[in-house]
Design a protein around this motif. Sequence first.
Motif, short mmCIF file in Angstrom:
data_model
loop_
_atom_site.label_atom_id
_atom_site.label_comp_id
_atom_site.label_asym_id
_atom_site.label_seq_id
_atom_site.Cartn_x
_atom_site.Cartn_y
_atom_site.Cartn_z
N ARG A 188 -50.02 -31.77 -15.39
CA ARG A 188 -50.40 -30.86 -16.47
C ARG A 188 -49.80 -31.25 -17.81
NH1 ARG A 188 -47.52 -25.31 -16.13
NH2 ARG A 188 -45.88 -26.71 -16.89
N ASP A 189 -48.53 -31.67 -17.81
CA ASP A 189 -47.81 -31.89 -19.06
C ASP A 189 -47.86 -33.32 -19.57
OD1 ASP A 189 -47.11 -29.24 -18.95
OD2 ASP A 189 -45.13 -29.59 -18.07
N VAL A 190 -48.17 -34.28 -18.70
CA VAL A 190 -48.14 -35.69 -19.12
C VAL A 190 -49.51 -36.36 -18.98
CG1 VAL A 190 -47.10 -37.95 -18.74
CG2 VAL A 190 -45.69 -35.89 -18.56
N TYR A 191 -50.05 -36.36 -17.75
CA TYR A 191 -51.26 -37.15 -17.50
C TYR A 191 -52.52 -36.52 -18.07
CZ TYR A 191 -48.51 -40.19 -14.50
OH TYR A 191 -47.59 -41.08 -14.05
N ALA A 192 -52.67 -35.20 -17.96
CA ALA A 192 -53.87 -34.55 -18.53
C ALA A 192 -53.93 -34.70 -20.05
CB ALA A 192 -53.91 -33.08 -18.12
N PRO A 193 -52.82 -34.45 -20.78
CA PRO A 193 -52.86 -34.69 -22.22
C PRO A 193 -53.15 -36.15 -22.57
CG PRO A 193 -51.00 -33.30 -21.68
CD PRO A 193 -51.55 -33.80 -20.38
N LEU A 194 -52.67 -37.09 -21.75
CA LEU A 194 -52.92 -38.50 -22.02
C LEU A 194 -54.40 -38.82 -21.84
CD1 LEU A 194 -51.40 -41.01 -22.86
CD2 LEU A 194 -51.00 -41.54 -20.46
N ALA A 195 -55.02 -38.27 -20.79
CA ALA A 195 -56.46 -38.46 -20.60
C ALA A 195 -57.23 -37.83 -21.75
CB ALA A 195 -56.88 -37.84 -19.27
N ASN A 196 -56.77 -36.69 -22.21
CA ASN A 196 -57.40 -36.01 -23.34
C ASN A 196 -57.36 -36.88 -24.58
OD1 ASN A 196 -58.48 -34.00 -24.96
ND2 ASN A 196 -56.52 -33.00 -25.31
N MET A 207 -57.98 -32.63 -13.94
CA MET A 207 -56.53 -32.62 -13.73
C MET A 207 -55.93 -31.27 -14.11
SD MET A 207 -55.03 -36.30 -15.00
CE MET A 207 -55.00 -37.70 -13.89
N GLU A 208 -56.36 -30.72 -15.24
CA GLU A 208 -55.83 -29.43 -15.69
C GLU A 208 -56.17 -28.32 -14.70
OE1 GLU A 208 -55.71 -29.84 -20.57
OE2 GLU A 208 -57.47 -28.95 -19.60
N ASP A 209 -57.42 -28.28 -14.26
CA ASP A 209 -57.83 -27.23 -13.34
C ASP A 209 -57.10 -27.33 -12.01
OD1 ASP A 209 -59.48 -26.08 -15.16
OD2 ASP A 209 -61.32 -26.27 -13.99
#
Length: 776
Positions: A188-196, A207-209
Amino acid sequence: MIHMISDTHNNKAFDDEWLESVCVDLEPEGRQLLEKVVSWARPIMAGKILSTEEPSVFHAAGVVKVLSLLQMDATTIVSGLIAAMPIALSGLPEADYKNEIINQFGLEVFNLVQGSRALVKIGEVARNAGPADSSSDATQQEMLRKMLLAMATDLRIVLIRLASRLQTLRWFAETKKPCPASISIETRDVYAPLANRLGIWQIKWEMEDLSFRFLEPEVYKDIAKKLESKRVERESHVAAIVNSIQTSLQEMGIKADVAGRAKHIYSIYNKMRNKNLDFDQLYDLQALRIIVDTERDCYTALSLVHAKWTPVMNEYDDYIARPKPNGYRSLHTVVRGDDGRAFEVQIRTWQMHQFAEYGMAAHWRYKEAGAKGGEVSASSLYDRQVSWMRQLLSWRKEVGITEKEEKKANDDNNTSVASQVNLERKKAELKKTGEKLEQMKAGGGQERIYVLTPQARVIELSEGSTPVDFAYHLHTDLGHRCRGARVDGQLVALNTKLQTGQTVEIIAAKSGGPSRDWLNAQLGYLASPRARAKVRLWFNAIELQKRITAGQEQVEKELQRLGKTAVNQEQLAGKLGFASAEDLYVAVAKDEFGLRGIAAAFVEPDGSADTDEKAMVARQSGALSAAKTGKSGVLVVGVDSLMTQLARCCHPAPPDDIAGFVTRGRGVSIHRQDCKSFAVLAHKSPERVIDVAWGNTADTVYPVNIAVHAHDRNSLLRDISEAFSRLKLNVTGVNTQSRQSLAHMNFTIEIKNGEQLSKALQALSDIPGVISAERC
């Protein structure tokens, strides 16, 4: 521990249906390479599972599936498959395993695999370190994202890692097994924002869901129940709206790209939390975006939307007329459909869209800022790196589409000449775009590195930094006491260049200071100007203390010789024109003030002198005096905010021709160009001479020395004093001597400019008995 699973599961993961689905966009050579890797990896992974309890073959097959959906090349796909298999499963030593991959599949594949595993290792270190301080959580998460991006020398490494993490979450969801909180939080805090940030929206929202589902299962279920329809139904509803708008715009002759998507559960929860809203207050559970060619078309499209559906009051924002602080421009409105459900519409031009996607108003900046909205702007090389990565992804997809168009055109004998010309033009544009992106990547350079403390705290440093830079970044005192360092557990020299992803531990003494060798640029101990300044400050402080001690000893010896040991030295310093006793000590130690001046301070005036001459008493400097304010009004050419001081040997004043000399520890000393002392200094150290010029002196007054030679007579000093009074000049220093009926007098007066000095010299020359009056 490696567990075993049945061969049935192993064969199902790599069956023909799977192979056909992942090879849709691959050339025959790429398919052959993938089949070769599958044949090599299948027996190695057969019957084994990973530390997450996921079968290794399932994980590898899932990673390949995700990468194929991203239209990655064959090299990336096979690297993702191999990276999904830990070295321990191969049964080979690491060196042999390396040679095996290079010999079988090439060096490029091995580099991608190693890069992906390095990211896995960093993630494990960060998770094992435990939770961070809540006050630094956000900063550390951002640093970890930057470090992952910096470690990925190739964009494909990041994509492989994202695909691997998504497959892990999918497996936990499919098997309904509890997912470790550390994995969900990191996602939630690292990989999802990176994909975003890379613009990979499908991976981002999934990933977020999934991470939200594992971390807050009850809240997730509650929001899911409150949605009026399932995701598929919501997305089909949005698709119908898109078709309706697209058709209407075409009828109006407006070329537009209309895309829609339903809001996902985590984004719904995030908006409720950030804006403190109830579920019923959300207007944009479904949203669509319209991209047109001109601003005029934006407002035309807005009129169409408002005509087809009912606008929701107070939910219209015109960011075209009033852009956000970060430059973001678009039209936002919320309308209610025929079924009563509200949805959001964003309308912008392609230029606005490009700026929003790749510029400082990028979507992730104002989405991840939370309650700050659009007040956070993009910055530094990190943002440029994200920008070209996202553009490269988009470019690769467009190239893939063009290749398909070309193949179709070759198969179609009836293709028009105009279509072929258009296709060739598009290929040329894409080639030019690709070359530009490669130049951006090559020219950008990696200006920052990211290393870890033993507690897994991420530290950002400039490229080329050493363990000494690292120590000074943590704390100045730690830098001063630094005596050694361990990098990834190994002792290294203090001038070792650090690399992104390394763990650094400082070995410090209980007390002590830095080494002068650290300031030697050729030895390479320091790369950071900030750390170098801290070291210089240490030695300057030591040198200053030495001078204070030496000067104090000389002053006390002189006072002992004069029998004045009981005198208050602070008061004595003030009487001599110094701000403090320490300033007096430093001036004495640097031979800028002679000990005879101390003796002169205790000499009482001669009582037998002419009473008229007692009127000539030196006064203190005025409030606007450069000697008192310390503001010389001198500008150092090419340098801002550099400390300057007027030399006492020649007392420069406007409009004298001046020059600067860089002193050690006291800034730049300003001399007249005809000053004899300056000539000596410039001859000894010409490299320390610097160009200076008078700035805005305003009402500042400057001390100058005047020498008067005259025939000694009664009332001579009174006449000179009256001359100064008529010109309203302040006299701050008087020294008179009489020899053989001749008076030799030196005065220090304060003037604003050269005109006042000329008038003073002329007035003195006109006094009876004066032989000469000149500046000295």
